[in-house]
Design a protein around this motif. Sequence first.
Motif, mmCIF file in Angstrom:
data_model
loop_
_atom_site.group_PDB
_atom_site.id
_atom_site.type_symbol
_atom_site.label_atom_id
_atom_site.label_comp_id
_atom_site.label_asym_id
_atom_site.label_seq_id
_atom_site.Cartn_x
_atom_site.Cartn_y
_atom_site.Cartn_z
ATOM 1 N N GLN A 30 0.813 -1.223 0.000
ATOM 2 C CA GLN A 30 0.000 0.000 0.000
ATOM 3 C C GLN A 30 0.846 1.273 0.000
ATOM 4 N N VAL A 31 2.150 1.137 0.216
ATOM 5 C CA VAL A 31 3.003 2.326 0.364
ATOM 6 C C VAL A 31 4.036 2.339 -0.762
ATOM 7 N N VAL A 32 3.861 3.261 -1.707
ATOM 8 C CA VAL A 32 4.748 3.335 -2.872
ATOM 9 C C VAL A 32 5.824 4.379 -2.592
ATOM 10 N N ALA A 33 7.065 3.903 -2.503
ATOM 11 C CA ALA A 33 8.183 4.821 -2.297
ATOM 12 C C ALA A 33 8.557 5.427 -3.651
ATOM 13 N N CYS A 34 8.742 6.738 -3.722
ATOM 14 C CA CYS A 34 9.082 7.424 -4.976
ATOM 15 C C CYS A 34 10.287 8.324 -4.742
ATOM 16 N N ASP A 35 11.214 8.307 -5.687
ATOM 17 C CA ASP A 35 12.377 9.188 -5.556
ATOM 18 C C ASP A 35 12.994 9.363 -6.938
ATOM 19 N N ILE A 36 13.745 10.455 -7.094
ATOM 20 C CA ILE A 36 14.432 10.697 -8.361
ATOM 21 C C ILE A 36 15.683 9.825 -8.473
ATOM 22 N N ASN A 37 16.190 9.384 -7.324
ATOM 23 C CA ASN A 37 17.417 8.587 -7.294
ATOM 24 C C ASN A 37 17.109 7.114 -7.048
ATOM 25 N N ASN A 38 18.123 6.273 -7.324
ATOM 26 C CA ASN A 38 17.993 4.839 -7.090
ATOM 27 C C ASN A 38 17.606 4.562 -5.652
ATOM 28 N N PRO A 39 16.677 3.615 -5.449
ATOM 29 C CA PRO A 39 16.266 3.324 -4.068
ATOM 30 C C PRO A 39 17.378 2.670 -3.269
ATOM 31 N N ILE A 40 17.411 2.991 -1.989
ATOM 32 C CA ILE A 40 18.368 2.304 -1.128
ATOM 33 C C ILE A 40 17.799 0.925 -0.785
ATOM 34 N N TYR A 41 18.652 0.052 -0.264
ATOM 35 C CA TYR A 41 18.302 -1.352 -0.044
ATOM 36 C C TYR A 41 17.015 -1.515 0.771
ATOM 37 N N ALA A 42 16.942 -0.783 1.898
ATOM 38 C CA ALA A 42 15.801 -0.971 2.813
ATOM 39 C C ALA A 42 14.481 -0.624 2.137
ATOM 40 N N ILE A 43 14.495 0.347 1.248
ATOM 41 C CA ILE A 43 13.278 0.772 0.565
ATOM 42 C C ILE A 43 12.950 -0.202 -0.565
ATOM 43 N N ARG A 44 13.971 -0.546 -1.348
ATOM 44 C CA ARG A 44 13.770 -1.385 -2.532
ATOM 45 C C ARG A 44 13.238 -2.764 -2.152
ATOM 46 N N ASN A 45 13.741 -3.295 -1.047
ATOM 47 C CA ASN A 45 13.396 -4.676 -0.704
ATOM 48 C C ASN A 45 12.151 -4.820 0.153
ATOM 49 N N SER A 46 11.492 -3.712 0.472
ATOM 50 C CA SER A 46 10.346 -3.845 1.378
ATOM 51 C C SER A 46 9.021 -3.438 0.745
ATOM 52 N N GLY A 47 8.999 -3.136 -0.565
ATOM 53 C CA GLY A 47 7.726 -2.755 -1.179
ATOM 54 C C GLY A 47 7.927 -2.058 -2.512
ATOM 55 N N PRO A 48 6.826 -1.550 -3.107
ATOM 56 C CA PRO A 48 6.934 -0.935 -4.435
ATOM 57 C C PRO A 48 7.740 0.366 -4.437
ATOM 58 N N PHE A 49 8.432 0.580 -5.591
ATOM 59 C CA PHE A 49 9.228 1.806 -5.764
ATOM 60 C C PHE A 49 8.984 2.354 -7.161
ATOM 61 N N GLU A 50 8.879 3.678 -7.275
ATOM 62 C CA GLU A 50 8.745 4.333 -8.583
ATOM 63 C C GLU A 50 9.772 5.447 -8.692
ATOM 64 N N PHE A 51 10.407 5.545 -9.876
ATOM 65 C CA PHE A 51 11.241 6.721 -10.136
ATOM 66 C C PHE A 51 10.314 7.893 -10.433
ATOM 67 N N VAL A 52 10.492 8.986 -9.707
ATOM 68 C CA VAL A 52 9.647 10.168 -9.888
ATOM 69 C C VAL A 52 10.511 11.411 -9.775
ATOM 70 N N ASN A 53 10.317 12.321 -10.743
ATOM 71 C CA ASN A 53 10.877 13.659 -10.590
ATOM 72 C C ASN A 53 9.701 14.590 -10.307
ATOM 73 N N VAL A 54 9.665 15.115 -9.087
ATOM 74 C CA VAL A 54 8.511 15.905 -8.663
ATOM 75 C C VAL A 54 8.368 17.199 -9.482
ATOM 76 N N LEU A 55 9.437 17.562 -10.188
ATOM 77 C CA LEU A 55 9.382 18.760 -11.032
ATOM 78 C C LEU A 55 8.823 18.455 -12.429
ATOM 79 N N ASP A 56 8.734 17.187 -12.767
ATOM 80 C CA ASP A 56 8.242 16.781 -14.084
ATOM 81 C C ASP A 56 6.748 16.449 -13.946
ATOM 82 N N LYS A 57 5.915 17.414 -14.308
ATOM 83 C CA LYS A 57 4.485 17.284 -14.016
ATOM 84 C C LYS A 57 3.846 16.095 -14.734
ATOM 85 N N GLU A 58 4.332 15.839 -15.955
ATOM 86 C CA GLU A 58 3.765 14.727 -16.724
ATOM 87 C C GLU A 58 4.073 13.384 -16.044
ATOM 88 N N ASN A 59 5.340 13.243 -15.668
ATOM 89 C CA ASN A 59 5.804 12.044 -14.967
ATOM 90 C C ASN A 59 5.033 11.857 -13.654
#
Length: 317
Positions: A30-59
């Motif tokens: 239920q908790v999608v981690a989003c970041d512009i950079n590669n996820p760290i281990y603890a985040i990547r291995n515990s649930g969904p991750f999306e690459f997001v640039n908060v400045l890119d409105k379309e993305n």
Amino acid sequence: MSEKILVIGANGQIGTELVTALRGIHGSAQVVACDINNPIYAIRNSGPFEFVNVLDKENLHQIFNKHQPTQVYLLAAMLSAVGEQKPKLAWDLNMTGLLNVLDFAVEFKIAKVFWPSSIAVFGPHSPQYNTPQFCVMDPNTVYGFSKLAGERWCEYYHAKYGVDVRSIRYPGLIGWRANPGGGTTDYAVHIFHSAIKTGKYESFLSEDTALPMMYMDDAIRATLELMDAPAESLSTRAGYNLGGISFTPRTLAAEIKKHIPDFEISYADNDPRQAIADSWPKSIDDTTAQNDWGWEMEFDLAKMTEDMLMNLKKVYT
Ligand code: NAD
């Protein structure tokens, strides 16, 4: 109703801990981690991750569309010390990122948004001791006035469009799981790592620079408690003051010495972060948070120091 939560800026000092806490409560999926950079281990291995640039409105729009979140935590920002080196970029990230998320909160009818403010909203003419919730605010860093402007936008979107946005003026945050991201209070994390690794530390702030700080466990609990509070109990949509613990590098070093008797501290001259620290409050009054949503701090200086050292010793061995 089950929540679907986006945490944007999830790889940072707060995000790492907040994502873990939210996944513990709502379930990993239920908790999608989003970041512009590669996820760290603890985040990547515990649930969904999306690459997001908060400045890119379309993305960002695609991600909102795909996940249809009920709650969004926006943590992506440029912090105080780095922001002074890149003022225009700091303004852009801190403002445009927030406005993009607030616009989508309206479009996607997001139930709740969390956006952190900071004690940096105060300035040299704010009362320095027990700084109240409402007072003169004349921040003189880009970070500080981007946070102050952000607070006004949060109030505005709440008043005009009914966005249930909630905010805390975090003090400097201290935790052992993730490194700080370039703020003025970072010394209070680095000192613990150096104390364990080398037994000495050179502080970039002078020995008597008092600043409000808070242990990460308290900061995460405050965030979750504010997000759970009934909307009608909240008297402000700008950031809530949180007092935390006020101490100087000298008092923190003395506390560390109780556990590591040979620990030595020295002080650097002419660090640019000193001027930022000097413009901020030395202690904060958080009566409004206590009254509105029952805030109570748990970790004092002694308890925080003991917990930091115990956990970091495990990390380093
Ligand atoms: P941080 O610098 O550790 O993490 C920020 C994260 O945002 C990073 O993982 C970075 O990769 C990501 N990011 C940067 N640009 C992005 C972009 N364009 N799109 C998506 N992600 C992007 O910061 P933090 O310490 O975790 O702070 C989080 C929030 O809390 C910030 O708004 C900060 O101002 C606020 N805050 C932090 C403290 C503190 O002591 N850590 C104190 C007061 C307020």
